[in-house]
Design an enzyme around this catalytic site. Structure first.
Site, PDB file in Angstrom:
ATOM      1  N   ASN A  67       0.836  -1.196   0.000  1.00  0.00           N
ATOM      2  CA  ASN A  67       0.000   0.000   0.000  1.00  0.00           C
ATOM      3  C   ASN A  67       0.878   1.256   0.000  1.00  0.00           C
ATOM      4  O   ASN A  67       1.987   1.267   0.550  1.00  0.00           O
ATOM      5  CB  ASN A  67      -1.010  -0.004   1.155  1.00  0.00           C
ATOM      6  CG  ASN A  67      -0.392  -0.178   2.524  1.00  0.00           C
ATOM      7  OD1 ASN A  67       0.645  -0.813   2.677  1.00  0.00           O
ATOM      8  ND2 ASN A  67      -1.028   0.397   3.533  1.00  0.00           N
ATOM      9  N   GLU A  69       0.238   5.188   0.768  1.00  0.00           N
ATOM     10  CA  GLU A  69      -0.682   6.228   1.219  1.00  0.00           C
ATOM     11  C   GLU A  69      -0.265   7.598   0.691  1.00  0.00           C
ATOM     12  O   GLU A  69       0.816   7.768   0.123  1.00  0.00           O
ATOM     13  CB  GLU A  69      -0.750   6.229   2.752  1.00  0.00           C
ATOM     14  CG  GLU A  69      -1.401   4.958   3.273  1.00  0.00           C
ATOM     15  CD  GLU A  69      -1.606   4.944   4.777  1.00  0.00           C
ATOM     16  OE1 GLU A  69      -2.321   4.065   5.251  1.00  0.00           O
ATOM     17  OE2 GLU A  69      -1.036   5.817   5.474  1.00  0.00           O
ATOM     18  N   GLU A  80      -2.962  -4.565  -3.305  1.00  0.00           N
ATOM     19  CA  GLU A  80      -3.429  -5.407  -4.414  1.00  0.00           C
ATOM     20  C   GLU A  80      -3.331  -4.657  -5.742  1.00  0.00           C
ATOM     21  O   GLU A  80      -2.986  -5.244  -6.777  1.00  0.00           O
ATOM     22  CB  GLU A  80      -4.882  -5.839  -4.183  1.00  0.00           C
ATOM     23  CG  GLU A  80      -5.088  -6.708  -2.957  1.00  0.00           C
ATOM     24  CD  GLU A  80      -5.381  -5.892  -1.685  1.00  0.00           C
ATOM     25  OE1 GLU A  80      -4.896  -4.745  -1.569  1.00  0.00           O
ATOM     26  OE2 GLU A  80      -6.108  -6.417  -0.830  1.00  0.00           O
ATOM     27  N   CYS A 111     -10.084  -5.060   0.309  1.00  0.00           N
ATOM     28  CA  CYS A 111     -11.225  -4.148   0.406  1.00  0.00           C
ATOM     29  C   CYS A 111     -12.157  -4.394  -0.780  1.00  0.00           C
ATOM     30  O   CYS A 111     -11.810  -5.091  -1.739  1.00  0.00           O
ATOM     31  CB  CYS A 111     -10.752  -2.694   0.440  1.00  0.00           C
ATOM     32  SG  CYS A 111     -10.227  -2.029  -1.155  1.00  0.00           S
ATOM     33  N   CYS A 114     -10.737  -3.511  -4.208  1.00  0.00           N
ATOM     34  CA  CYS A 114      -9.705  -4.440  -4.678  1.00  0.00           C
ATOM     35  C   CYS A 114     -10.302  -5.781  -5.091  1.00  0.00           C
ATOM     36  O   CYS A 114      -9.763  -6.445  -5.971  1.00  0.00           O
ATOM     37  CB  CYS A 114      -8.629  -4.628  -3.618  1.00  0.00           C
ATOM     38  SG  CYS A 114      -7.522  -3.206  -3.549  1.00  0.00           S
TER      39      CYS A 114
END
Ligand SMILES: [Zn+2]
Length: 156
Positions: A67, A69, A80, A111, A114
């Site tokens: 990830n 951010e 992902e 999520c 994803c």
């Protein structure tokens, strides 16, 4: 080349995977290891919630992502998405297995967004392994994570 054709047609996507396509537990363990290694590179200064993901492509290659951010929160991207981008960049077009690694009281599943991103390249019977830094936490199929999904087949 056949006249009038400038590109090869995309290969048909089978609705289910047959035995040669189904990854072994040893391969799934490699996939989890790749997701763990990717997680170590996560850029998550705001949530401190680091996630790694890895996808196995139809050539047996593993592509990983973490990830990333952003100070403008919605601009951040999931692990992902990074793994899928790496696969597509490398020429992969089919996902045969997925691993997602994160820490928490509950297993860190993809999520909702994803799940749809993965579905673009993964058949409903593709395995999604959920793990943390120590052990496997859960195993699902794409169809369990995103039932009655809308996918590329709908646009044929
Ligand atoms: Zn996500």
């Amino acid at each position: 080349m056949i006249a009038g054709r400038t590109r090869a047609a995309a290969p048909e996507r089978p609705l289910t995977m047959t035995p040669p396509d189904i990854p072994t537990d040893a391969v799934l363990a490699q996939l989890v290891d790749a997701a763990r290694a990717a997680r170590a590179h996560a850029y998550a200064p705001y949530s401190r919630f680091q996630v790694g993901a890895a996808v196995l492509d139809d050539a047996g290659r593993i592509h990983a992502g973490c990830n990333v951010e952003n100070a403008a929160y919605p601009q951040g991207t999931c692990a992902e998405a990074g793994a899928l981008a790496a696969m597509v960049l490398a020429g992969g077009r089919r996902v045969r297995a997925v691993a997602v690694v994160g820490e928490g009281a509950e297993p860190v599943t993809p999520c909702g967004g994803c799940r749809q991103k993965l579905r673009e390249f993964a058949a409903p019977d593709v395995t999604v392994v959920i793990a943390d830094s120590q052990r496997e936490r859960a195993r699902h199929t794409m169809d369990q994570l995103l039932p009655a999904s809308f996918g590329p087949e709908n646009l044929k």
